[in-house]
Every structure is written in structure tokens, then in C-alpha cells.
Design an enzyme around this catalytic site. Sequence first.
Site, mmCIF file in Angstrom:
data_model
loop_
_atom_site.group_PDB
_atom_site.id
_atom_site.type_symbol
_atom_site.label_atom_id
_atom_site.label_comp_id
_atom_site.label_asym_id
_atom_site.label_seq_id
_atom_site.Cartn_x
_atom_site.Cartn_y
_atom_site.Cartn_z
ATOM 1 N N GLY A 1 0.797 -1.211 0.000
ATOM 2 C CA GLY A 1 0.000 0.000 0.000
ATOM 3 C C GLY A 1 0.834 1.267 0.000
ATOM 4 O O GLY A 1 0.379 2.314 -0.464
ATOM 5 N N MET A 2 2.061 1.193 0.528
ATOM 6 C CA MET A 2 2.881 2.388 0.627
ATOM 7 C C MET A 2 3.746 2.628 -0.600
ATOM 8 O O MET A 2 4.195 3.745 -0.826
ATOM 9 C CB MET A 2 3.757 2.325 1.873
ATOM 10 C CG MET A 2 4.789 1.224 1.860
ATOM 11 S SD MET A 2 5.721 1.109 3.417
ATOM 12 C CE MET A 2 4.439 0.550 4.536
ATOM 13 N N ASP B 1 6.007 -1.638 12.515
ATOM 14 C CA ASP B 1 5.544 -2.699 11.610
ATOM 15 C C ASP B 1 6.478 -3.897 11.701
ATOM 16 O O ASP B 1 6.846 -4.480 10.690
ATOM 17 C CB ASP B 1 5.450 -2.185 10.175
ATOM 18 C CG ASP B 1 4.609 -3.113 9.287
ATOM 19 O OD1 ASP B 1 3.792 -3.875 9.836
ATOM 20 O OD2 ASP B 1 4.783 -3.077 8.052
#
Length: 331
Positions: A31-32, A144
Amino acid sequence: MPDPMWGSPLDDRDPTTVGPYTVLRVLGQGGMGRVYLARGLGTRLYAVKVIRPHLADEDGFRARFIREASAARVVSAAFTAPVVEVSPPDAELLWMAVAFVAAPPLDTLIERAGILPPGGVWWVAAGIAEALLSFHGAELVHRDLKPANVLVTTDGPRVIDFGIVKALDAVSTTSTHVMGTSGYMAPEHIRGAAGPASDVFALGAVMVFAATGHAPFEGPSAGDVLAQTLYRPPNLSGLPGELADMVGRCLAKETEARPSLSQIFEEFGHHRDRTFTPHAAASWLPATALAVIEDFGSPSSMTPTAPFQPPATTRPIAADLQERARAAQAL
């Protein structure tokens, strides 16, 4: 075809260069952004992460990304794949270049070699804790930590992919999304207030995975996993008894009930002192795991099966990533 270490071939939408780096392969995406295997001006290899343009356009994200990624460069290379370079503040795209480490992520190691014995779990956990101590000393929080972000080498684990998650959290505040990985995020992280104790929680979750092959919180959807993390006890089935006390404390819902990194080192010391050669990976890891690590670092494994073919396109990378973002949103 994707390769565990070398990733996938480029397609006609991938760039040929990012900053001073020549792009060779696609290591992964999320997503990043998208991560490329790239070569520097000489012969060294790097993992170059390019942030998606829509994130870079968020208010305050660009400055925060540059600040956090630059701060990550001070963390010792003994514990991580070091950040080598960060894009200039006025660059069209945001990117960070990290030294490429030819070693399997912990999830790949477990998939190929099977779960680790308690000694191996302690060896991995102690290396991660030492990395976290270095991060926290630099006023960084990983946010994360998960098996995919732990590379296992014969001289200890390397924790990767930090320095940008804190910047991404600034974006998530306005978008109502929390950046992290369900199953490894602490309750306070889910609620938007991650700190050093959140990394300790994630360490406990990684220990569960290394010892059992499953995360401590699982479910049919990310929402179910997050709800279990907030309100249910962890699933410790299959966890050896000698790990249960420390893991259970790491996974406490309240931050103050979790052990400090120094307490984790103290507990590891009891196991280390009973080992004949305490600093050798062969004393901690089974032969199957050592074989997987050796295979990742061997010249035959590191040689691509076909020469890299740069794409013929010269389209701007910003347009390529925007197109990919639109396609992902449509899905």
C-alpha cells in the site's frame, strides 16, 4: 516468475532509474509503494523503496518522511539493512535506498525449514531486541515489526523497513487507517498511539510465529484480527512452555505489563550461558534452517537465471505509480 530473493522481472510500466540507481527487478509492493532491486553507481545492490505519489501529496507527509528516513540512517548496520540514501526534499518522487541483504525473511525461513526450536526462537528474539534497543535509542519506533521484516543471517537477524512507518502514521490520522500489520499490532497501536512498548508486543507476536508457524491473533478478516487483538487472549497453541511466560508478558494488553528490552536480554542470558558456542548460529538454529540461509547467500542462488532486460518505456515513474494506484483502488 517471482523469486524469493530476486523478485519479479520489470514490466513496461516500471522505471529504468530511480535517482542515481539503475532499476533491475521488482522485489515487492504494498500500500505504501513499490520496492526495486537496483544497482548503484558501482556494483553494489540496493533495495529502493518508492513511495506512492498520493501518499507524498498528503499534507506534511513529505517533510516527515524525509526527517524519519534520514533519522533511520543513524541506526547501526549490525542490526539492520542500513538506510543509505533518501530522496531530496524537492524530488518529484519520495524514495529511500537500503543496502541489499542476501538473506531469507523469517516467514520464508519458517515456510521452507519449519518452525524453530525454543533456542532458535530465543536467538532470533535477542537479535531483534538488540535492534529495537538501537532504534529506540535513536528515538525511532518501528511500528511494523513482523516476520517479513526480519532477515535471518548467520550472524543474527536484521530488522528492516523502519523509518517510514511513523511518517505514514501521520497520513493515516486523516485517512482513518492505521499503518501496520494485523496480528502483530499492539492494542494501543490499533488505537493510534504506538510507542516503544508496541514494538515489544510485536516481538512477542514474532516469537509465537517462529515457534508455532502461526500469528497469535488470526481471523477471516483484518477487522476480526484487530478485534481479537483488542479483546481476546492470544492463541499460544503449540508454544513451548519455556517460551510461554516471556511471550505472554510481551503480548499483555497493557503497555506497563510488558517486559523491558533489558528484561528480555536478562532472560536470554540464562539460555545463552548454557550454550557451548553462544554466538554461532549453528548452536541455535537447526540444520534445515542453516541450509536455507546458506542457499540464499550462495553465488548460485544470487545469480539470476536470465540477464536483466530494462524496459523499453521511458514513461515518467510518477505516471506509472499513479496508474497502479488507480488500478488498486478500483480493485
